[in-house]
Scaffold this motif. Structure first.
Motif, PDB file in Angstrom:
ATOM      1  N   LEU A   1       0.844  -1.192   0.000  1.00  0.00           N
ATOM      2  CA  LEU A   1       0.000   0.000   0.000  1.00  0.00           C
ATOM      3  C   LEU A   1       0.882   1.246   0.000  1.00  0.00           C
ATOM      4  N   PRO A   2       0.883   2.042  -1.063  1.00  0.00           N
ATOM      5  CA  PRO A   2       1.768   3.201  -1.141  1.00  0.00           C
ATOM      6  C   PRO A   2       1.420   4.250  -0.092  1.00  0.00           C
ATOM      7  N   ALA A   3       2.419   5.021   0.297  1.00  0.00           N
ATOM      8  CA  ALA A   3       2.223   6.019   1.347  1.00  0.00           C
ATOM      9  C   ALA A   3       1.195   7.072   0.945  1.00  0.00           C
ATOM     10  N   GLY A   4       1.066   7.353  -0.348  1.00  0.00           N
ATOM     11  CA  GLY A   4       0.140   8.380  -0.800  1.00  0.00           C
ATOM     12  C   GLY A   4      -1.289   7.917  -0.977  1.00  0.00           C
ATOM     13  N   LEU A   5      -1.584   6.675  -0.626  1.00  0.00           N
ATOM     14  CA  LEU A   5      -2.928   6.155  -0.835  1.00  0.00           C
ATOM     15  C   LEU A   5      -3.972   6.937  -0.043  1.00  0.00           C
ATOM     16  N   GLY A   6      -3.639   7.297   1.189  1.00  0.00           N
ATOM     17  CA  GLY A   6      -4.598   8.012   2.021  1.00  0.00           C
ATOM     18  C   GLY A   6      -5.024   9.338   1.404  1.00  0.00           C
ATOM     19  N   ALA A   7      -4.069  10.064   0.808  1.00  0.00           N
ATOM     20  CA  ALA A   7      -4.408  11.348   0.189  1.00  0.00           C
ATOM     21  C   ALA A   7      -5.389  11.159  -0.966  1.00  0.00           C
ATOM     22  N   ARG A   8      -5.191  10.098  -1.762  1.00  0.00           N
ATOM     23  CA  ARG A   8      -6.097   9.830  -2.875  1.00  0.00           C
ATOM     24  C   ARG A   8      -7.499   9.514  -2.350  1.00  0.00           C
ATOM     25  N   VAL A   9      -7.573   8.765  -1.269  1.00  0.00           N
ATOM     26  CA  VAL A   9      -8.870   8.406  -0.692  1.00  0.00           C
ATOM     27  C   VAL A   9      -9.570   9.642  -0.148  1.00  0.00           C
TER      28      VAL A   9
ATOM     29  N   ASN B   1     -13.154  11.070  -1.415  1.00  0.00           N
ATOM     30  CA  ASN B   1     -14.283  11.257  -0.507  1.00  0.00           C
ATOM     31  C   ASN B   1     -14.887  12.651  -0.667  1.00  0.00           C
ATOM     32  N   ALA B   2     -14.039  13.658  -0.823  1.00  0.00           N
ATOM     33  CA  ALA B   2     -14.529  15.023  -1.015  1.00  0.00           C
ATOM     34  C   ALA B   2     -15.241  15.188  -2.359  1.00  0.00           C
ATOM     35  N   PHE B   3     -14.945  14.297  -3.307  1.00  0.00           N
ATOM     36  CA  PHE B   3     -15.498  14.391  -4.649  1.00  0.00           C
ATOM     37  C   PHE B   3     -16.837  13.672  -4.797  1.00  0.00           C
ATOM     38  N   ARG B   4     -17.312  13.031  -3.750  1.00  0.00           N
ATOM     39  CA  ARG B   4     -18.519  12.212  -3.843  1.00  0.00           C
ATOM     40  C   ARG B   4     -19.747  12.980  -4.347  1.00  0.00           C
ATOM     41  N   PRO B   5     -19.995  14.203  -3.902  1.00  0.00           N
ATOM     42  CA  PRO B   5     -21.187  14.900  -4.429  1.00  0.00           C
ATOM     43  C   PRO B   5     -21.166  15.047  -5.949  1.00  0.00           C
ATOM     44  N   GLU B   6     -19.997  15.321  -6.535  1.00  0.00           N
ATOM     45  CA  GLU B   6     -19.907  15.434  -7.994  1.00  0.00           C
ATOM     46  C   GLU B   6     -20.171  14.095  -8.671  1.00  0.00           C
ATOM     47  N   ALA B   7     -19.717  13.003  -8.051  1.00  0.00           N
ATOM     48  CA  ALA B   7     -19.880  11.674  -8.650  1.00  0.00           C
ATOM     49  C   ALA B   7     -21.334  11.228  -8.680  1.00  0.00           C
ATOM     50  N   GLU B   8     -22.192  11.849  -7.884  1.00  0.00           N
ATOM     51  CA  GLU B   8     -23.603  11.465  -7.878  1.00  0.00           C
ATOM     52  C   GLU B   8     -24.313  11.830  -9.175  1.00  0.00           C
TER      53      GLU B   8
END
Length: 456
Positions: A147-155, A159-166
């Motif tokens: 699991l790369p160290a930057g995975l958390g930032a991508r997640v 998560n912040a992008f969820r409203p747009e994905a709807e």
């Protein structure tokens, strides 16, 4: 499962730690990653604890834990390295109804802390119920490397992008977008901007269904291919045979619909036409359908009939091969299905077909050194025995019957052609079995006892 794994909300919760030495420090380093309010009780505290108090990260009380200190607490750690004091604190927690952990004392603890891989907000907990902590650490190290160290930032960004994905329809279209969001996240590739991905998925054509004919292998999840695992992860619907066991079905996505379309020899069966309609109908709805078959789909699995139904309906399909039972059975015997100087061919046969007991080239099968894997042959054992011996096969020809090949409940019956029918009749073989003509178990092939020896 002795300890049930859960993730507790820590923000604002009170966590009490009894102890101020190295054992307490080890727990505090982990607890300080949370948003909990941490209180440390110890007559003396390590300098590091005093530093953390000065930074406002915890509070230190210079005395042992008392009952009133546990009011409103969510968790209690007893970490004094004094067995009597730890037991006293655990007793207070038990009386107050607070979950408690006595460090390095699994038997008396109400909960245990697993090994963790922290890629906040991605957290992986690894537990062995205290039975193998070294193994848990090895698994943790492997996951941390994967699991790369930057995975958390991508997640967090996702998560912040969820409203747009709807803006995407629920179901496969939206799930495909989120799969693309994390595509490459585990192999170090630069992530594509989320807004660009969303626009590409908005412009995509409506989802078209497909069918994956997947081999589940002989039954042990460890025998699944990587392609089979990926197919189960994609499936919207899993239509499975009766012989596919629950541990394999549990590998499908939690949201997937699981449908049994079983066939039982000489018993209740789902008509093939109904199975065909089910496969085609669900794929026509735009779903990914996994037709999950025990063993390999191309070996006595009616694969051609189901493919032809898909082609007639214009449904895309592909085949994911699996480990067939004959290979698993031979591996359990410690034998090779072919051997130089013994047999230059291998016959894969069925004991019965749609017309009843199946007829074969008995003269060829009766030759010395011939090897054949016979599926669905338990009820046809006396017929097989008679035909082979009628065409010159020796009664002493070795025959092995492997029930539940490759599974934990596997059993092996060592026989000869002359005793085959009698021994099968006298043995309760309730699971699927493969008869291996011409092969005997090697003496040291498996640690499992041979059924024939166990019955004596």
């Amino acid at each position: 499962m002795q300890f049930f794994p859960i993730f507790l909300r820590s923000e604002g919760a009170r966590i009490v730690v009894s102890g101020g030495g190295e054992t307490a420090l080890a727990k505090l380093r982990l607890l300080l990653k949370t948003r909990a309010r941490i209180a440390v009780h110890a007559a003396e505290a390590d300098p590091k604890i005093l530093d953390w108090q000065a930074e406002g990260r915890l509070s230190w009380v210079a005395r042992p834990v008392e009952a009133a200190d546990l009011d409103g607490a969510r968790l209690v750690y007893a970490a004094t390295d004094d067995a009597a004091e730890d037991a006293r604190v655990a007793g207070l927690a038990r009386a107050a109804g607070v979950l408690f952990n006595i460090v390095d004392n699994r038997e008396d603890s109400a909960f245990i802390t697993p090994a963790m891989v922290d890629r906040d907000p991605v957290v992986v907990a690894i537990g062995t119920e205290g039975a193998a902590p070294v193994l848990a650490r090895k698994i943790k190290a492997g996951l941390e490397a994967w699991l790369p160290a930057g995975l958390g930032a991508r997640v967090r960004a996702a998560n912040a992008f969820r409203p747009e994905a709807e803006a995407l329809p629920q179901g496969r279209a939206r799930r495909g977008f989120w799969a693309a969001v994390f595509d490459g996240a585990l192999d170090g590739r630069a992530p594509e901007p989320l807004d660009r991905l969303l626009e590409a998925h908005k412009a995509a054509r409506p989802a078209v269904g497909e069918v994956l004919f997947v081999g589940a292998g002989p039954g042990d999840p460890d025998d699944l291919t990587m392609r089979a695992r990926r197919a189960l992860d994609r499936a919207d619907v899993v239509i499975h045979d009766r012989l596919v066991p629950a541990p394999i079905l549990e590998l499908a996505r939690r949201e997937a619909e699981i449908v049994e379309a079983g066939k039982t020899g000489f018993g209740p069966s789902t008509p093939q036409e109904e199975i065909n309609r089910l496969i085609v109908g669900r794929a026509a709805e735009g779903l990914v359908v996994v037709r999950l078959k025990a063993g390999d789909p191309s070996v006595f699995g009616r694969l051609d009939e189901e493919i032809e139904a898909c082609e007639a309906a214009g449904i895309a399909w592909s085949v994911v091969p699996g480990l067939t039972a004959a290979s698993a059975a031979a591996a359990s015997l410690g034998q090779s299905l072919t051997r130089r100087g013994r047999n230059s061919d291998l016959r894969v046969l069925t004991g019965h077909d749609v017309n009843g007991l199946a007829d074969h080239d008995w003269a060829t099968l009766a030759r010395p050194g011939a090897v054949a894997a016979i599926y669905m042959g338990k009820r046809a054992a006396r017929f097989l025995q008679g035909r082979l011996m009628m065409h010159g096969a020796e009664a002493a020809t070795p025959v092995s019957v492997v029930e539940n090949a490759g599974r934990p409940e596997e059993r092996i019956l060592a026989a000869t052609l002359g005793t085959l029918a009698t021994e099968i009749a006298s043995t309760e073989l309730t699971g699927p079995a493969v008869i291996l003509l011409g092969l005997a178990p090697r003496a040291a092939a498996r640690s499992l006892p041979l059924l024939q020896e166990a019955a004596r």
